[in-house]
Design an enzyme around this catalytic site. Structure first.
Site: not given
Length: 350
Positions: A106, A327, A330
């Site tokens: 990702s 998060d 990311h």
């Protein structure tokens, strides 16, 4: 603009990039563009995320309420040279008829979406198509014949379904036939190597003729990268295909790494770490990457974004995503990843 939106995810180990020297007459020269610090620059960001229709809801920080925007105003300044500013139209002209593929997890998707948005911002009325085909998605800038592709592969090596269960095969890489057809390859793997429990997508690991329930994950990581490196040496025509390996992308869940005791995530971080040195030092995985890449005979470039990204504890998504999950792995789009693409652009075009 025609957009079909679909769900979609130098020498070996030489991490210098060709940049513009400060001294003299702005002549092109080689220096280490990966060593430097972050400076304020009001001409940034390079695009407005609110005008890019390609950002997944996991990465769209402004859309999901991030109140501060200072993180968008930083430019990476190498210590003794300047990076060329990303020129999307020049990029599209140079890569007319070419195929650029990101292969990884990702974080590769994160990186890929930044590049798509950078290009879209320069040609917003161009004909663009997005499609999903099995393991990869493709964004085509049809007016320029430029294809950006994303191939989902958490480990680069294969996971195969066998009678005993799902087996991670450290010596098997079967997708290379697709990859080697590209003009530019940008590889990435690391995030999934320490996944355990329900998040671990394999049941056994095969190392040569041994099938094991588990093994030291850093050792497994090295073995898999070595398999990938052997594939590059034996299969890829690097006079036609440029090969890039994206360095280890850091997470920020432990404030002790940046000298803030008691901090457990990136939630309240609004400024980078000052200076050029990250107190926590490099992650062990980055040493493995550099070691394996140093043994490759063919030309592979290390996009060495680890330290410059470690300094950007402020650039993560935090809770500003559609799921409101914390998060700190990311990155917001727009933001830090645009610098990764400026460094990629500098390597590919100078």
């Amino acid at each position: 603009m025609k957009v079909g939106l679909a769900r979609h995810l130098g020498s070996s180990a030489n991490s210098t990039v060709r940049v513009i020297k400060k001294a003299g007459k702005n002549q092109k020269g080689k220096c280490n563009g990966y060593k430097g610090s972050w400076v304020m620059d009001d001409s940034y960001p390079l695009f407005d995320s609110r005008t890019c229709p390609f950002i997944r809801k996991e990465f769209d920080c402004l859309k999901y309420g991030r109140p501060d925007q200072l993180y968008l105003k930083y430019r990476w300044q190498p210590s003794n040279c300047n990076l060329p500013r990303f020129d999307a139209r020049d990029f599209l002209r140079r890569f007319k008829g070419k195929k650029i593929m990101f292969i990884g997890d990702s974080l590769s998707l994160n990186h890929y979406e930044s590049l798509v948005c950078l290009l879209h911002a320069a040609v917003p009325h161009s004909s663009i198509t997005v499609s999903l085909n099995g393991s990869f998605s493709t964004t085509i800038f049809k007016d320029y014949g430029v294809s950006l592709m994303l191939f989902s592969s958490h480990y680069l090596v294969d996971i195969e379904n066998e009678k005993i269960g799902r087996v991670l095969r450290l010596d098997s890489l079967k997708n290379g036939g697709v990859w080697k057809q590209m003009d530019v390859l940008v590889f990435n793997t690391w995030l999934w190597w320490y996944r355990r429990g329900p998040k671990q997508p394999w049941d056994y690991v095969q190392d040569g003729n041994k099938t094991l329930k588990d093994m030291d994950r850093m050792v497994a990581f090295r073995k898999a990268l070595t398999t990938w490196a052997k594939w590059v040496d034996s299969t890829v025509n690097t006079s036609k295909t440029k090969v890039i390996f994206q360095g280890i992308s850091p997470s920020h869940y432990n404030g002790m790494e940046w000298n803030e005791t008691g901090i457990k995530n990136c939630a309240k971080e609004t400024k980078p770490v000052s200076g050029s040195v990250y107190p926590g030092g490099l992650p062990l995985a980055s040493y493995v990457v550099k070691s394996v890449l140093s043994g490759i005979r063919k030309s592979v470039h290390l996009l060495d974004i680890t330290t410059l990204s470690q300094l950007r504890k402020d650039a993560h998504i935090s809770s500003y995503n559609a799921f409101r999950r914390m998060d700190c792995t990311h990155w917001c789009v727009a933001g830090l990843l645009d610098t990764w693409n400026e460094l990629l652009y500098a390597f590919l075009t100078t």
